[in-house]
Design a protein around this motif. Structure first.
Motif, mmCIF file in Angstrom:
data_model
loop_
_atom_site.group_PDB
_atom_site.id
_atom_site.type_symbol
_atom_site.label_atom_id
_atom_site.label_comp_id
_atom_site.label_asym_id
_atom_site.label_seq_id
_atom_site.Cartn_x
_atom_site.Cartn_y
_atom_site.Cartn_z
ATOM 1 N N GLY A 274 0.785 -1.224 0.000
ATOM 2 C CA GLY A 274 0.000 0.000 0.000
ATOM 3 C C GLY A 274 0.820 1.277 0.000
ATOM 4 N N THR A 275 2.123 1.171 0.214
ATOM 5 C CA THR A 275 2.993 2.355 0.198
ATOM 6 C C THR A 275 2.999 2.986 -1.185
ATOM 7 O OG1 THR A 275 4.429 1.371 1.873
ATOM 8 C CG2 THR A 275 5.336 3.200 0.593
ATOM 9 N N LYS A 276 2.962 4.309 -1.212
ATOM 10 C CA LYS A 276 3.004 5.025 -2.489
ATOM 11 C C LYS A 276 4.329 5.768 -2.611
ATOM 12 C CE LYS A 276 -2.004 5.575 -2.966
ATOM 13 N NZ LYS A 276 -2.109 4.565 -4.039
ATOM 14 N N VAL A 277 4.964 5.640 -3.774
ATOM 15 C CA VAL A 277 6.230 6.312 -4.062
ATOM 16 C C VAL A 277 5.989 7.281 -5.210
ATOM 17 C CG1 VAL A 277 8.651 6.033 -4.715
ATOM 18 C CG2 VAL A 277 7.498 4.251 -3.363
ATOM 19 N N GLU A 278 6.217 8.562 -4.957
ATOM 20 C CA GLU A 278 5.982 9.576 -5.976
ATOM 21 C C GLU A 278 7.295 9.998 -6.631
ATOM 22 O OE1 GLU A 278 3.814 12.830 -4.351
ATOM 23 O OE2 GLU A 278 2.023 11.644 -3.911
ATOM 24 N N GLY A 279 7.239 10.222 -7.926
ATOM 25 C CA GLY A 279 8.401 10.676 -8.682
ATOM 26 C C GLY A 279 7.959 11.467 -9.894
ATOM 27 N N THR A 280 8.935 11.922 -10.675
ATOM 28 C CA THR A 280 8.587 12.656 -11.904
ATOM 29 C C THR A 280 8.498 11.729 -13.111
ATOM 30 O OG1 THR A 280 10.937 13.143 -12.329
ATOM 31 C CG2 THR A 280 9.661 14.769 -11.068
ATOM 32 N N HIS A 281 9.277 10.635 -13.080
ATOM 33 C CA HIS A 281 9.291 9.691 -14.193
ATOM 34 C C HIS A 281 9.490 8.286 -13.638
ATOM 35 C CE1 HIS A 281 10.552 13.555 -15.919
ATOM 36 N NE2 HIS A 281 10.072 13.131 -17.077
ATOM 37 N N CYS A 282 9.179 7.282 -14.461
ATOM 38 C CA CYS A 282 9.347 5.889 -14.037
ATOM 39 C C CYS A 282 9.870 5.047 -15.194
ATOM 40 C CB CYS A 282 8.019 5.304 -13.547
ATOM 41 S SG CYS A 282 8.132 3.563 -13.048
#
Length: 479
Positions: A274-282
């Motif tokens: 359930g952890t969310k990891v935010e970034g600009t690109h993947c």
């Protein structure tokens, strides 16, 4: 009847990557009438979207690192606008748009050079999508017909299939080429990503995570295993993971990305907990799938593995006697060097020339992280599990005088020698130029040299290769 015996052997090669290219060249050199079918360009994905561009990008990352670390060697930079006269540590800026333009240009040039070599060798090149029409024919669909599609039929005595593989696409993380990428799409970026999330800690994921960290991105590497590079030497993987973390990379071990979605100005990866990891690109680096579907293989009598890969033996022959296969579409190692060897071996075998069946244990491979990891032969895990009988010796590079001069802090040379005889059966090198340093160990493995024979060859002093000789010399004591 005489003309029949004088007719050249007809060879059709489907796919122009490293395996198909080398098969076509070898077939022509042996006197065959060779036709190569390629849809995208000679060199295939290895040259156009994979090995050549990615390793060029990595070379830029290595240069960036070298500039940043020059101060540690006593090289000082001064700013003209600085009135104090004090040295400054440079802030390295990477023009990614210019880098990508250059690397794609290099890839195209390499493709053109390979095409020219094929033409000089007498190979006929047909552009289009090839599929087998039974065991003795290839149908090529092109866009040259009046209705938009035309078909050519190529009759062949021998067929070589070298259609490669494509990035695996997960339904929950579909790449769009703008925020979510496969490794073939990264070269459309005009600027270094502010925060790149890399899903997958295998070879491809680790290489790009390493490169983009050096280029200036904040990188989060999502790994489903305990350690990055789970299939590699454990000591080598530990060194790389430590370097990653020391350079500021976030490594999320034992984590699995269930989905990756676009947001208003970036991406969010949702992990299985359930952890969310935010970034600009993947970057999605979750493996590849062979391009074998729908090209008539099974109808031609070619047996496939459950994964879709073509089953081949050590001379690259399939279950159909006159059909061979090479490269990432087969059950062999997915390496360009292996594909090339398979292509050549297939032609030597098909045309009755002398052939040495490929021995996978003798294949040298390299991971282009910083530092690099190179391996050949039996592994430490196999020795510890009793599959192979051998002694192990590990020599840190920190003891090497040349490494000290160069400011190298991480890495080692590890040799494996057969218990009793001292024959070299494998090795691992972790170093900035491991891809070059593995060669003498690969020679020793291929030609069954002993550690004494290796240690008696002269190395330059000082040199990183001296550690190989030192390790071999040390192993004489335990034999």
């Amino acid at each position: 009847m005489g003309n029949e015996f004088e007719r050249k052997q007809r060879i059709a090669v489907v796919g122009g990557g490293p395996g198909g290219y080398d098969a076509a060249i070898a077939g022509a050199q042996l006197g065959g009438d060779v036709t190569l079918v390629e849809q995208v360009g000679v060199g295939g994905s290895a040259v156009l979207t994979d090995v050549v561009p990615s390793k060029t990008l990595i070379a830029v990352a290595e240069a960036t690192n070298a500039i940043g670390e020059a101060a540690d060697l006593g090289v000082q930079f001064f700013s003209r606008s600085e009135t104090s006269g004090r040295p400054v540590r440079p802030e390295v800026a990477v023009n990614l748009s210019a880098v990508n333009k250059r690397l794609l240009g290099l890839a195209r040039q390499q493709s053109e050079d390979m095409r020219a070599s094929l033409i000089r060798a007498g190979v006929k090149i047909v552009h289009g999508h090839g599929r087998l029409d039974g065991p003795d024919s290839v149908i090529v669909s092109t866009s040259s017909g009046p209705d938009g599609t035309d078909f050519d039929q190529i009759d062949a005595d021998t067929i070589v299939v070298s259609v490669g593989a494509s990035p695996r696409i997960l339904p929950s993380a579909v790449p769009d080429g703008e925020r979510i990428f496969t490794w073939t799409q990264l070269y459309s970026l005009s600027a270094v990503p502010e925060h790149l999330i890399v899903v997958g800690s295998g070879v491809t994921g680790a290489e790009f995570a390493s490169a983009y960290t050096a280029l200036g991105s904040k990188v989060t590497l999502i790994s489903s295993r305990d350690q990055v590079l789970p299939g590699e030497d454990a000591d080598a993987a530990a060194v790389i993971e430590n370097v990653f973390k020391r350079n500021g990379m976030t490594v999320l071990s034992k984590s699995r990305a269930d989905s990756v979605e676009r947001t208003a100005d970036g991406v969010v990866a949702t992990l299985s907990d359930g952890t969310k990891v935010e970034g600009t690109h993947c970057l999605m680096a979750v493996g590849s799938v062979p391009n074998t579907k729908g090209i008539g293989l099974e109808e031609a009598g070619v047996q496939l593995a459950d994964s879709g890969h073509i089953r081949v033996n050590r001379v690259a022959r399939t279950s159909a006697p006159n059909i061979y296969a090479a490269g990432d579409c087969t059950t062999f190692l997915p390496l360009a060097s292996v594909a090339s060897m398979q292509g050549r071996t297939a032609m030597f075998h098909a045309m009755g020339d002398a052939v040495n069946p490929t021995e996978l244990r003798n294949v040298a491979s390299n991971i282009f992280t910083q530092p690099q990891i190179a391996t050949v032969g039996w592994t430490q895990r196999q020795i510890e599990e009793g599959i192979a009988q051998g002694d192990i010796y590990k020599l840190p590079l920190s003891s090497n005088p040349r490494a000290k001069m160069m400011g190298i802090k991480d890495g080692f040379v590890k040799l494996f020698a057969r218990t009793g005889s001292g024959t070299v059966i494998g090795g691992v090198v972790v170093a900035p130029n491991a891809s070059e340093l593995i060669f003498p160990i690969a020679l020793a493995v291929e030609h069954r040299l002993t550690v004494d024979q290796v240690s008696r060859a002269f190395t330059v002093y000082p040199s990183l290769s001296g550690s190989i000789s030192d390790a071999a010399r040390a192993m004489h004591i335990v034999l």
